[in-house]
Design an enzyme around this catalytic site. Sequence first.
Site, short mmCIF file in Angstrom:
data_model
loop_
_atom_site.label_atom_id
_atom_site.label_comp_id
_atom_site.label_asym_id
_atom_site.label_seq_id
_atom_site.Cartn_x
_atom_site.Cartn_y
_atom_site.Cartn_z
N THR A 133 0.82 -1.21 0.00
CA THR A 133 0.00 0.00 0.00
C THR A 133 0.85 1.27 0.00
O THR A 133 2.00 1.24 0.45
CB THR A 133 -0.89 -0.01 1.27
OG1 THR A 133 -1.48 1.28 1.43
CG2 THR A 133 -0.09 -0.31 2.53
N ASP A 134 0.26 2.36 -0.46
CA ASP A 134 0.96 3.65 -0.40
C ASP A 134 1.03 4.18 1.03
O ASP A 134 1.78 5.11 1.31
CB ASP A 134 0.28 4.68 -1.32
CG ASP A 134 -1.18 4.97 -0.97
OD1 ASP A 134 -1.75 4.32 -0.07
OD2 ASP A 134 -1.76 5.86 -1.63
N GLU A 135 0.24 3.58 1.94
CA GLU A 135 0.18 4.12 3.30
C GLU A 135 1.51 3.96 4.04
O GLU A 135 1.74 4.63 5.06
CB GLU A 135 -0.97 3.48 4.08
CG GLU A 135 -2.28 3.68 3.36
CD GLU A 135 -3.53 3.36 4.15
OE1 GLU A 135 -3.50 3.41 5.38
OE2 GLU A 135 -4.55 3.08 3.50
N TYR A 159 -1.85 -0.53 10.96
CA TYR A 159 -1.97 -1.19 9.66
C TYR A 159 -0.76 -0.87 8.78
O TYR A 159 -0.08 -1.78 8.29
CB TYR A 159 -3.27 -0.75 8.95
CG TYR A 159 -3.28 -1.07 7.46
CD1 TYR A 159 -3.25 -2.39 7.01
CD2 TYR A 159 -3.29 -0.05 6.51
CE1 TYR A 159 -3.24 -2.68 5.64
CE2 TYR A 159 -3.28 -0.32 5.15
CZ TYR A 159 -3.26 -1.64 4.72
OH TYR A 159 -3.25 -1.92 3.37
N LYS A 163 2.28 -3.30 7.36
CA LYS A 163 2.56 -3.49 5.93
C LYS A 163 4.00 -3.07 5.62
O LYS A 163 4.70 -3.71 4.82
CB LYS A 163 1.58 -2.69 5.07
CG LYS A 163 0.15 -3.19 5.06
CD LYS A 163 -0.01 -4.59 4.47
CE LYS A 163 0.20 -4.64 2.97
NZ LYS A 163 -0.16 -5.97 2.41
P1 NAD Z 1 -9.41 -7.56 2.24
O1 NAD Z 1 -9.38 -7.31 3.70
O2 NAD Z 1 -10.67 -7.32 1.48
O3 NAD Z 1 -8.99 -9.08 1.94
C1 NAD Z 1 -7.96 -9.73 2.64
C2 NAD Z 1 -8.10 -11.23 2.42
O4 NAD Z 1 -7.02 -11.88 3.07
C3 NAD Z 1 -9.40 -11.81 3.00
O5 NAD Z 1 -9.99 -12.68 2.05
C4 NAD Z 1 -8.93 -12.56 4.23
O6 NAD Z 1 -9.76 -13.68 4.53
C5 NAD Z 1 -7.54 -12.98 3.81
N1 NAD Z 1 -6.65 -13.23 4.96
C6 NAD Z 1 -6.51 -12.45 6.07
N2 NAD Z 1 -5.62 -13.00 6.91
C7 NAD Z 1 -5.19 -14.16 6.32
C8 NAD Z 1 -4.26 -15.16 6.70
N3 NAD Z 1 -3.60 -15.09 7.85
N4 NAD Z 1 -4.06 -16.20 5.85
C9 NAD Z 1 -4.74 -16.29 4.69
N5 NAD Z 1 -5.64 -15.37 4.28
C10 NAD Z 1 -5.86 -14.31 5.09
O7 NAD Z 1 -8.21 -6.69 1.64
P2 NAD Z 1 -8.04 -6.01 0.22
O8 NAD Z 1 -8.58 -4.63 0.28
O9 NAD Z 1 -8.48 -6.94 -0.84
O10 NAD Z 1 -6.45 -5.87 0.17
C11 NAD Z 1 -5.64 -6.91 -0.37
C12 NAD Z 1 -4.19 -6.49 -0.28
O11 NAD Z 1 -3.98 -5.28 -0.99
C13 NAD Z 1 -3.72 -6.24 1.16
O12 NAD Z 1 -2.41 -6.75 1.29
C14 NAD Z 1 -3.72 -4.72 1.27
O13 NAD Z 1 -2.74 -4.28 2.19
C15 NAD Z 1 -3.38 -4.31 -0.14
N6 NAD Z 1 -3.89 -3.01 -0.57
C16 NAD Z 1 -5.22 -2.68 -0.43
C17 NAD Z 1 -5.69 -1.45 -0.88
C18 NAD Z 1 -7.15 -1.08 -0.78
O14 NAD Z 1 -7.50 0.07 -1.08
N7 NAD Z 1 -8.04 -1.97 -0.40
C19 NAD Z 1 -4.80 -0.55 -1.48
C20 NAD Z 1 -3.45 -0.91 -1.61
C21 NAD Z 1 -3.01 -2.15 -1.16
P1 TYD Z 2 -10.72 3.84 4.20
O1 TYD Z 2 -11.65 3.38 3.13
O2 TYD Z 2 -10.82 3.24 5.56
O3 TYD Z 2 -9.25 3.71 3.61
P2 TYD Z 2 -7.82 4.25 4.20
O4 TYD Z 2 -7.99 4.64 5.60
O5 TYD Z 2 -6.98 3.02 4.03
O6 TYD Z 2 -7.41 5.37 3.31
O7 TYD Z 2 -10.91 5.40 4.38
C1 TYD Z 2 -10.69 6.30 3.29
C2 TYD Z 2 -10.80 7.72 3.84
O8 TYD Z 2 -12.15 7.93 4.25
C3 TYD Z 2 -9.94 7.93 5.07
O9 TYD Z 2 -9.41 9.27 5.02
C4 TYD Z 2 -10.92 7.81 6.23
C5 TYD Z 2 -12.23 8.28 5.64
N1 TYD Z 2 -13.45 7.64 6.20
C6 TYD Z 2 -14.51 8.46 6.66
O10 TYD Z 2 -14.45 9.69 6.60
N2 TYD Z 2 -15.61 7.83 7.16
C7 TYD Z 2 -15.72 6.48 7.26
O11 TYD Z 2 -16.76 5.98 7.77
C8 TYD Z 2 -14.64 5.66 6.76
C9 TYD Z 2 -14.72 4.17 6.83
C10 TYD Z 2 -13.52 6.30 6.23
#
Ligand code: NAD
Ligand code: TYD
Length: 353
Positions: A133-135, A159, A163
């Site tokens: 992630t970019d975070e 989080y 990561k």
């Molecule tokens: P998500 O929470 O929707 O899915 C995570 C999946 O991993 C779930 O299916 C969960 O059951 C599985 N999981 C959790 N712990 C596990 C374990 N110990 N063993 C096996 N499986 C396990 O997450 P997402 O949003 O799909 O993100 C996927 C990846 O992408 C993550 O690594 C996250 O850090 C990264 N990412 C997400 C975003 C975003 O905006 N959602 C952006 C950048 C990077």
């Molecule tokens: P989120 O989807 O949790 O992603 P991230 O924290 O990883 O960026 O949140 C996106 C942005 O939206 C973040 O600045 C927090 C804000 N947010 C709200 O304002 N209200 C909400 O109920 C949630 C879940 C997030």
Amino acid sequence: MTILVTGGAGFIGSNFVLDWLAAAGEPVVTLDKLTYAGNLANLASLAGEPRHRFVKGDIGDQPAVEALLAEHRPRAVVHFAAESHVDRSIHGPGEFVQTNVVGTFRLLEAARGHWQSLRGTESEAFRFLHVSTDEVYGSLSESDPAFSEATAYAPNSPYSASKAASDHLVRAYHHTYGLPVLTTNCSNNYGPFQFPEKLVPLMIANALEGKPLPVYGDGRQVRDWLYVGDHCEAIRMVLARGRPGEVYNIGGGAERRNIEVVHALCDALQALRAREGGYRGLIAYVADRPGHDRRYAIDARKIRAELGWSPRESFESGIERTVRWYLDNAAWVAQVRSGEYRRWIETNYGKRA
Ligand code: NAD
Ligand code: TYD
């Protein structure tokens, strides 16, 4: 040849598996623990698909992962599995360290053993792609340049810290053992199958029920939004042509304030399912997230120049597609908003002024 996808029942992982198989990719073994965020319904359209096998398991269970690698001899591991929600990491960081740090370490150990057992072209072709992630880069001010691959790590939430730790382990396995790793650091995703605890699906689900739309703080925090299908395409390109040991930043070039995202969602909903008086009136400002990062922005010039990737969806087209998907998949939304979900909503929003 086969690929192993961890976390393939989650939001991005399931989109990746579906897109991969639709694009006639080779067989996929999905390894997922099925936490609250994992959902087999995301992969329901693959029922009867001979190229897909689902295995319920934990990335931290090294003997089980080793057995899986020995059985399927994948040519790549694409690692999505993680605890992924910042707000949950504030309420309970332990699980984040366990899965994101220790779990990734166990997975790396298993992958290293597998890779060292391969010979010749199989060994040369093997890749471990770590999805991050970019975070990890921390928070930007309004005038700071966007995150590049050279930006120093400065994670602020449990989080992002977990990561960041996993990214460092992946990097170390390349430098120390030569494991052919690739790391991608992506901005905020949205699209089908996203669990309705994250901003976009939470707002859609609440709006459709006429519930308040909880905007944290002043709502002026900025994220760089990317449609999930574009992220999946970028990962396919990095896997195919990325240089081992390299990091690729992936972003939508679509910086928006949170309040602008919520307005866009309200307006897309109003166009597709009009509500008397509109949806914007449901917006409610609530107490801010502790340690809330102000701005994320990605400089995606490297992946564009080296691999020719750029997003296909604009923010507007992606949001419209996403709203349509949630409207068309009300049963999916109802299913995931089960007992555990209700408890989470109470934990996170119950005491927010
Ligand atoms: P998500 O929470 O929707 O899915 C995570 C999946 O991993 C779930 O299916 C969960 O059951 C599985 N999981 C959790 N712990 C596990 C374990 N110990 N063993 C096996 N499986 C396990 O997450 P997402 O949003 O799909 O993100 C996927 C990846 O992408 C993550 O690594 C996250 O850090 C990264 N990412 C997400 C975003 C975003 O905006 N959602 C952006 C950048 C990077
Ligand atoms: P989120 O989807 O949790 O992603 P991230 O924290 O990883 O960026 O949140 C996106 C942005 O939206 C973040 O600045 C927090 C804000 N947010 C709200 O304002 N209200 C909400 O109920 C949630 C879940 C997030």
